[in-house]
Design an enzyme around this catalytic site. Structure first.
Site, mmCIF file in Angstrom:
data_model
loop_
_atom_site.group_PDB
_atom_site.id
_atom_site.type_symbol
_atom_site.label_atom_id
_atom_site.label_comp_id
_atom_site.label_asym_id
_atom_site.label_seq_id
_atom_site.Cartn_x
_atom_site.Cartn_y
_atom_site.Cartn_z
ATOM 1 N N HIS A 12 0.648 -1.163 0.459
ATOM 2 C CA HIS A 12 -0.444 -0.075 0.127
ATOM 3 C C HIS A 12 1.001 1.136 0.186
ATOM 4 O O HIS A 12 0.455 2.190 -0.472
ATOM 5 C CB HIS A 12 -1.224 -0.262 1.256
ATOM 6 C CG HIS A 12 -1.672 1.552 1.331
ATOM 7 N ND1 HIS A 12 -2.829 1.451 0.850
ATOM 8 C CD2 HIS A 12 -1.438 2.407 1.731
ATOM 9 C CE1 HIS A 12 -3.393 2.152 1.033
ATOM 10 N NE2 HIS A 12 -2.298 3.321 2.048
ATOM 11 N N LYS A 13 1.338 1.649 1.143
ATOM 12 C CA LYS A 13 2.594 2.467 1.095
ATOM 13 C C LYS A 13 3.507 2.647 -0.067
ATOM 14 O O LYS A 13 3.095 3.659 -0.947
ATOM 15 C CB LYS A 13 3.817 2.061 2.395
ATOM 16 C CG LYS A 13 3.290 2.481 3.604
ATOM 17 C CD LYS A 13 4.604 2.332 4.773
ATOM 18 C CE LYS A 13 3.968 2.364 5.675
ATOM 19 N NZ LYS A 13 4.976 2.286 6.668
ATOM 20 N N ASP A 69 9.324 5.367 9.477
ATOM 21 C CA ASP A 69 9.133 5.145 10.962
ATOM 22 C C ASP A 69 8.162 5.223 11.390
ATOM 23 O O ASP A 69 8.236 6.720 11.651
ATOM 24 C CB ASP A 69 10.811 4.724 11.840
ATOM 25 C CG ASP A 69 9.791 3.589 12.945
ATOM 26 O OD1 ASP A 69 9.515 2.177 12.195
ATOM 27 O OD2 ASP A 69 10.070 4.019 14.094
ATOM 28 N N THR A 70 7.100 5.182 12.301
ATOM 29 C CA THR A 70 6.092 5.833 12.894
ATOM 30 C C THR A 70 5.971 5.694 14.241
ATOM 31 O O THR A 70 5.755 4.191 14.477
ATOM 32 C CB THR A 70 4.311 5.629 11.981
ATOM 33 O OG1 THR A 70 4.602 6.247 10.993
ATOM 34 C CG2 THR A 70 3.316 6.429 13.020
ATOM 35 N N PHE A 149 -5.855 0.563 9.760
ATOM 36 C CA PHE A 149 -4.711 -0.448 10.698
ATOM 37 C C PHE A 149 -4.628 0.408 11.922
ATOM 38 O O PHE A 149 -4.917 1.342 12.110
ATOM 39 C CB PHE A 149 -3.942 -1.001 9.601
ATOM 40 C CG PHE A 149 -3.100 0.277 9.285
ATOM 41 C CD1 PHE A 149 -2.808 1.609 8.747
ATOM 42 C CD2 PHE A 149 -1.507 0.083 9.938
ATOM 43 C CE1 PHE A 149 -2.028 2.297 8.358
ATOM 44 C CE2 PHE A 149 -1.033 0.758 9.954
ATOM 45 C CZ PHE A 149 -0.847 2.042 8.967
ATOM 46 N N GLY A 150 -4.173 -0.340 12.988
ATOM 47 C CA GLY A 150 -3.466 -0.207 13.560
ATOM 48 C C GLY A 150 -4.321 0.564 14.559
ATOM 49 O O GLY A 150 -5.016 -0.275 14.894
ATOM 50 N N HIS A 178 0.028 12.158 10.433
ATOM 51 C CA HIS A 178 0.960 12.028 10.472
ATOM 52 C C HIS A 178 2.006 11.612 8.977
ATOM 53 O O HIS A 178 3.112 12.263 8.539
ATOM 54 C CB HIS A 178 1.401 10.626 11.635
ATOM 55 C CG HIS A 178 0.576 9.999 11.349
ATOM 56 N ND1 HIS A 178 -0.535 9.780 10.855
ATOM 57 C CD2 HIS A 178 1.831 8.565 11.068
ATOM 58 C CE1 HIS A 178 -0.850 8.984 10.431
ATOM 59 N NE2 HIS A 178 0.181 8.197 11.340
HETATM 60 P P1 IMP Z 1 5.081 1.684 10.466
HETATM 61 O O1 IMP Z 1 6.560 2.269 11.287
HETATM 62 O O2 IMP Z 1 4.450 2.329 9.477
HETATM 63 O O3 IMP Z 1 5.395 -0.048 10.645
HETATM 64 O O4 IMP Z 1 4.458 2.069 12.080
HETATM 65 C C1 IMP Z 1 4.789 1.311 13.135
HETATM 66 C C2 IMP Z 1 3.416 1.001 13.881
HETATM 67 O O5 IMP Z 1 2.439 2.066 14.043
HETATM 68 C C3 IMP Z 1 2.421 0.445 12.978
HETATM 69 O O6 IMP Z 1 2.434 -1.027 13.092
HETATM 70 C C4 IMP Z 1 0.973 0.284 13.512
HETATM 71 O O7 IMP Z 1 0.603 -0.186 15.138
HETATM 72 C C5 IMP Z 1 1.372 1.875 13.900
HETATM 73 N N1 IMP Z 1 0.822 2.704 12.991
HETATM 74 C C6 IMP Z 1 1.565 3.758 12.227
HETATM 75 N N2 IMP Z 1 0.779 4.569 11.529
HETATM 76 C C7 IMP Z 1 -0.015 3.996 11.607
HETATM 77 C C8 IMP Z 1 -1.410 4.907 11.431
HETATM 78 O O8 IMP Z 1 -1.860 5.395 10.179
HETATM 79 N N3 IMP Z 1 -2.747 4.444 11.846
HETATM 80 C C9 IMP Z 1 -3.004 3.417 13.119
HETATM 81 N N4 IMP Z 1 -1.533 2.900 13.414
HETATM 82 C C10 IMP Z 1 -0.729 3.875 13.119
#
Ligand code: IMP
Length: 193
Positions: A12-13, A69-70, A149-150, A178
């Site tokens: 998706h990304k 990274d999030t 998701f998440g 974000h």
């Molecule tokens: P990643 O670095 O994008 O893999 O994000 C790390 C974790 O943060 C993910 O496994 C989710 O649990 C959470 N996360 C990241 N982006 C989102 C979002 O847009 N909505 C909800 N949870 C998110």
């Protein structure tokens, strides 16, 4: 066309970035360059993890690269889950378990302020560039909505009509999210190149 690697396996990304940059860059995912190993993500900040992933690709495969990274930072939990957002409930647990853990920890807590933060690190030639994006919101006491998701179903952004991210259309979420904001800065930068 210039090649650049997005250090992700998330289809998706990849699709999203190809739509935004596809006429200027050939965007390769990790599978496209034969990278099937688990890239270490052991830094204690999201910026550190994004850097680790981008450096790994640059050093092992030689491509210019960017990585994201999030983390979800909840004020009443001292910024947790933060860099541990993906595996907050422990290895082998899914998003639903992560949400359950957050809701249990916030049981009875009135300060529900939180934010998602994304760091993107771009390694281009010898240069490193960083882009960030964040969105402020509140953690609800129960899940609302089924999209996304998440942690989407418990995150209500301050901007908006009271919907959670899971109740919003993807394009509406992306406009204020974000990751959407950090990606917009990256795209602006790469389009000026
Ligand atoms: P990643 O670095 O994008 O893999 O994000 C790390 C974790 O943060 C993910 O496994 C989710 O649990 C959470 N996360 C990241 N982006 C989102 C979002 O847009 N909505 C909800 N949870 C998110």
């Amino acid at each position: 066309m210039k090649k650049i690697v997005f250090a992700t396996n998330n289809a998706h990304k990849l699709q999203e970035l190809r739509q935004m940059l596809g006429d200027r860059y050939e965007i390769l995912g990790l599978a496209d360059i034969g990278c099937h190993e688990d890239i270490p993500e052991t830094a204690d900040t999201i910026e550190g993890n994004a850097q680790m992933k981008a450096r790994y690709v640059k050093e092992h495969y030689g491509y210019d690269c960017f990585s994201d990274d999030t983390g979800l930072e909840i004020d009443a939990l001292g910024g947790e889950p933060g860099v541990h957002s993906a595996r907050y409930a422990g290895p082998g647990h899914d998003s639903e378990a992560n949400i359950d853990k957050v809701l249990a920890k916030l049981d009875g807590v009135t300060d529900r302020q939180a934010r998602f933060r994304t760091a993107i690190v771009l390694l281009q030639g010898d240069e490193m560039h960083m882009f960030d994006g964040q969105v402020e919101g509140n953690i609800l006491t129960e899940r609302h909505g089924t999209g996304g998701f998440g942690y989407d179903s418990i995150f209500q952004p301050v901007e908006g009509d009271g919907s959670t991210f899971a109740q919003m259309l993807p394009q509406d979420k992306n406009r204020i999210s974000h990751r959407g904001r950090a990606v917009a800065k990256l795209v602006t930068f790469l389009n000026q190149e």
